[in-house]
Motif scaffolding. Structure first.
Motif, PDB file in Angstrom:
ATOM      1  N   PRO A 248      81.946  25.472  26.624  1.00  0.00           N
ATOM      2  CA  PRO A 248      82.542  25.693  25.676  1.00  0.00           C
ATOM      3  C   PRO A 248      84.043  26.623  25.600  1.00  0.00           C
ATOM      4  O   PRO A 248      84.346  27.154  26.127  1.00  0.00           O
ATOM      5  CB  PRO A 248      81.348  26.551  25.303  1.00  0.00           C
ATOM      6  N   PHE A 249      84.661  27.077  24.905  1.00  0.00           N
ATOM      7  CA  PHE A 249      85.483  27.647  24.692  1.00  0.00           C
ATOM      8  C   PHE A 249      86.051  28.814  24.847  1.00  0.00           C
ATOM      9  O   PHE A 249      84.880  29.987  24.376  1.00  0.00           O
ATOM     10  CB  PHE A 249      86.756  27.543  23.265  1.00  0.00           C
TER      11      PHE A 249
ATOM     12  N   THR B 284      90.857  25.678  33.404  1.00  0.00           N
ATOM     13  CA  THR B 284      90.642  26.323  32.057  1.00  0.00           C
ATOM     14  C   THR B 284      91.644  25.351  30.992  1.00  0.00           C
ATOM     15  O   THR B 284      92.340  24.504  32.042  1.00  0.00           O
ATOM     16  CB  THR B 284      90.653  27.661  31.418  1.00  0.00           C
ATOM     17  N   ASP B 285      91.073  25.025  29.823  1.00  0.00           N
ATOM     18  CA  ASP B 285      92.741  24.566  28.663  1.00  0.00           C
ATOM     19  C   ASP B 285      93.777  25.973  28.984  1.00  0.00           C
ATOM     20  O   ASP B 285      93.868  26.692  29.623  1.00  0.00           O
ATOM     21  CB  ASP B 285      92.269  24.240  26.948  1.00  0.00           C
TER      22      ASP B 285
ATOM     23  N   GLY C 113      96.733  24.152  23.318  1.00  0.00           N
ATOM     24  CA  GLY C 113      95.112  24.015  22.053  1.00  0.00           C
ATOM     25  C   GLY C 113      93.813  24.156  22.346  1.00  0.00           C
ATOM     26  O   GLY C 113      94.070  23.794  23.925  1.00  0.00           O
ATOM     27  N   GLN C 114      92.962  23.836  22.139  1.00  0.00           N
ATOM     28  CA  GLN C 114      91.920  24.027  22.825  1.00  0.00           C
ATOM     29  C   GLN C 114      91.244  22.924  23.242  1.00  0.00           C
ATOM     30  O   GLN C 114      92.418  21.753  22.804  1.00  0.00           O
ATOM     31  CB  GLN C 114      90.644  24.848  21.900  1.00  0.00           C
TER      32      GLN C 114
ATOM     33  N   ARG D  78      88.358  20.400  25.257  1.00  0.00           N
ATOM     34  CA  ARG D  78      87.277  21.114  26.225  1.00  0.00           C
ATOM     35  C   ARG D  78      87.166  20.230  27.683  1.00  0.00           C
ATOM     36  O   ARG D  78      86.769  20.465  28.320  1.00  0.00           O
ATOM     37  CB  ARG D  78      85.898  20.085  25.221  1.00  0.00           C
ATOM     38  N   ARG D  79      87.659  18.904  27.645  1.00  0.00           N
ATOM     39  CA  ARG D  79      88.030  18.244  28.869  1.00  0.00           C
ATOM     40  C   ARG D  79      88.862  18.939  29.956  1.00  0.00           C
ATOM     41  O   ARG D  79      88.822  18.793  31.224  1.00  0.00           O
ATOM     42  CB  ARG D  79      88.474  16.773  28.521  1.00  0.00           C
ATOM     43  N   ASN D  80      89.346  20.066  29.506  1.00  0.00           N
ATOM     44  CA  ASN D  80      90.408  20.739  30.305  1.00  0.00           C
ATOM     45  C   ASN D  80      88.966  22.021  31.236  1.00  0.00           C
ATOM     46  O   ASN D  80      89.541  23.107  32.056  1.00  0.00           O
ATOM     47  CB  ASN D  80      91.316  21.535  29.771  1.00  0.00           C
ATOM     48  N   ARG D  81      89.138  21.896  29.678  1.00  0.00           N
ATOM     49  CA  ARG D  81      87.167  23.518  30.344  1.00  0.00           C
ATOM     50  C   ARG D  81      86.671  22.674  30.977  1.00  0.00           C
ATOM     51  O   ARG D  81      85.530  22.785  30.294  1.00  0.00           O
ATOM     52  CB  ARG D  81      86.849  24.229  29.250  1.00  0.00           C
ATOM     53  N   ARG D  82      86.683  22.684  32.502  1.00  0.00           N
ATOM     54  CA  ARG D  82      85.478  22.083  32.909  1.00  0.00           C
ATOM     55  C   ARG D  82      85.494  22.799  34.837  1.00  0.00           C
ATOM     56  O   ARG D  82      85.940  23.888  34.861  1.00  0.00           O
ATOM     57  CB  ARG D  82      85.980  20.834  33.346  1.00  0.00           C
ATOM     58  N   THR D  83      84.055  22.731  35.472  1.00  0.00           N
ATOM     59  CA  THR D  83      83.501  22.649  36.801  1.00  0.00           C
ATOM     60  C   THR D  83      83.930  21.377  37.378  1.00  0.00           C
ATOM     61  O   THR D  83      83.628  20.489  37.130  1.00  0.00           O
ATOM     62  CB  THR D  83      82.769  23.570  37.444  1.00  0.00           C
ATOM     63  N   VAL D  84      85.128  20.996  38.901  1.00  0.00           N
ATOM     64  CA  VAL D  84      84.304  20.059  39.758  1.00  0.00           C
ATOM     65  C   VAL D  84      83.474  20.685  40.972  1.00  0.00           C
ATOM     66  O   VAL D  84      84.642  21.090  41.901  1.00  0.00           O
ATOM     67  CB  VAL D  84      85.984  19.553  39.929  1.00  0.00           C
ATOM     68  N   THR D  85      83.386  19.711  41.253  1.00  0.00           N
ATOM     69  CA  THR D  85      81.824  19.655  42.585  1.00  0.00           C
ATOM     70  C   THR D  85      82.775  18.966  43.225  1.00  0.00           C
ATOM     71  O   THR D  85      82.795  17.545  43.570  1.00  0.00           O
ATOM     72  CB  THR D  85      80.450  19.952  41.895  1.00  0.00           C
ATOM     73  N   GLU D  86      82.889  18.834  44.373  1.00  0.00           N
ATOM     74  CA  GLU D  86      83.507  18.026  45.686  1.00  0.00           C
ATOM     75  C   GLU D  86      82.742  18.298  47.128  1.00  0.00           C
ATOM     76  O   GLU D  86      82.766  19.849  47.167  1.00  0.00           O
ATOM     77  CB  GLU D  86      84.958  17.655  45.239  1.00  0.00           C
ATOM     78  N   VAL D  87      82.706  17.222  47.776  1.00  0.00           N
ATOM     79  CA  VAL D  87      82.234  17.574  49.477  1.00  0.00           C
ATOM     80  C   VAL D  87      83.385  18.348  50.237  1.00  0.00           C
ATOM     81  O   VAL D  87      84.173  17.366  49.607  1.00  0.00           O
ATOM     82  CB  VAL D  87      81.918  15.851  49.863  1.00  0.00           C
TER      83      VAL D  87
END
Length: 217
Positions: free
Chosen positions: A76-77, A111-112, A162-163, A165-174
């Motif tokens: 969420p924002f 983040t966004d 602007g806000q 959601r797709r930019n507000r993320r975490t990415v898990t990688e090997v």
């Protein structure tokens, strides 16, 4: 006499070159220093990883992880809260990660573009930490989550002020291996692949009886 003149001329020539060219002083340094910009040893390291197979294992496992589970969760924002969809995704990640106890992972926070860069970098780090905390609650050792990294607002998927959601993320990688040699994977990786084949294989069938006989396992 000619020898002395020639020697003097060479000395003057070298002195002139030394004053106007920074190359000659490098002869007083160790071999290769003039071409080492801080990454000279990385080529040797990368070559070693390829030759031993460690790089290949890491790339293959990274591709498999990204193709078999979702590597991304969204937020969420202005929040680090994990909603039910995010927790479900992380449970899938944890289930996959448990298959490979030799493998390490990185979690990248994003983040966004709303807010200052400094604030968003802290927020991205806090989101990555929230994911790490949840993965550890699912039985993943903290030592296997090699690093928590924040890109803040610097790598948006959707470029907007602007806000988003797709930019507000975490990415898990090997990211690599718990131990520093790929041969620890030889038996384990083969075991997992073999198990997958056995699970997906259909049981063999045989004919029993005469005319109109049924297929039986």
């Amino acid at each position: 006499m000619k020898y002395l003149v020639a020697t003097a001329a060479i000395a003057v020539s070298l002195a002139g070159c030394t004053d106007g060219n920074n190359f000659f002083p490098t002869f007083n340094r160790e071999a290769g220093s003039q071409i080492d910009s801080g990454t000279f040893g990385n080529s040797t390291m990368a070559n070693t990883m390829v030759q031993t197979g460690q790089s290949g294992y890491t790339i293959n496992l990274a591709r498999r992880f990204a193709s078999e589970v979702s590597s991304t969760v969204n937020f969420p924002f202005n929040s680090t809260a994990l909603d039910e969809q995010a927790r479900a995704t992380l449970r899938e990640q944890a289930q996959w990660i448990r298959q490979f106890p030799e493998v390490r992972f990185k979690v990248y926070g994003h983040t966004d573009l709303v807010g200052s860069q400094a604030y968003n970098r802290r927020l991205g780090l806090q989101r990555a930490q929230a994911v790490v905390l949840y993965l550890t609650s699912q039985g993943i050792g903290r030592d296997r989550l090699e690093a928590v990294v924040s890109f803040g607002e610097t790598q948006p998927l959707i470029v907007t002020d602007g806000q988003e959601r797709r930019n507000r993320r975490t990415v898990t990688e090997v990211s690599g291996f718990v131990q520093n040699h790929p041969t620890i994977m030889n038996g384990r990786y083969g075991e997992v692949i073999f198990r997958d084949y056995v699970t997906s294989a259909a049981a063999p069938t045989t004919l029993s009886g005469g005319r109109g006989a049924q297929l039986t396992p």
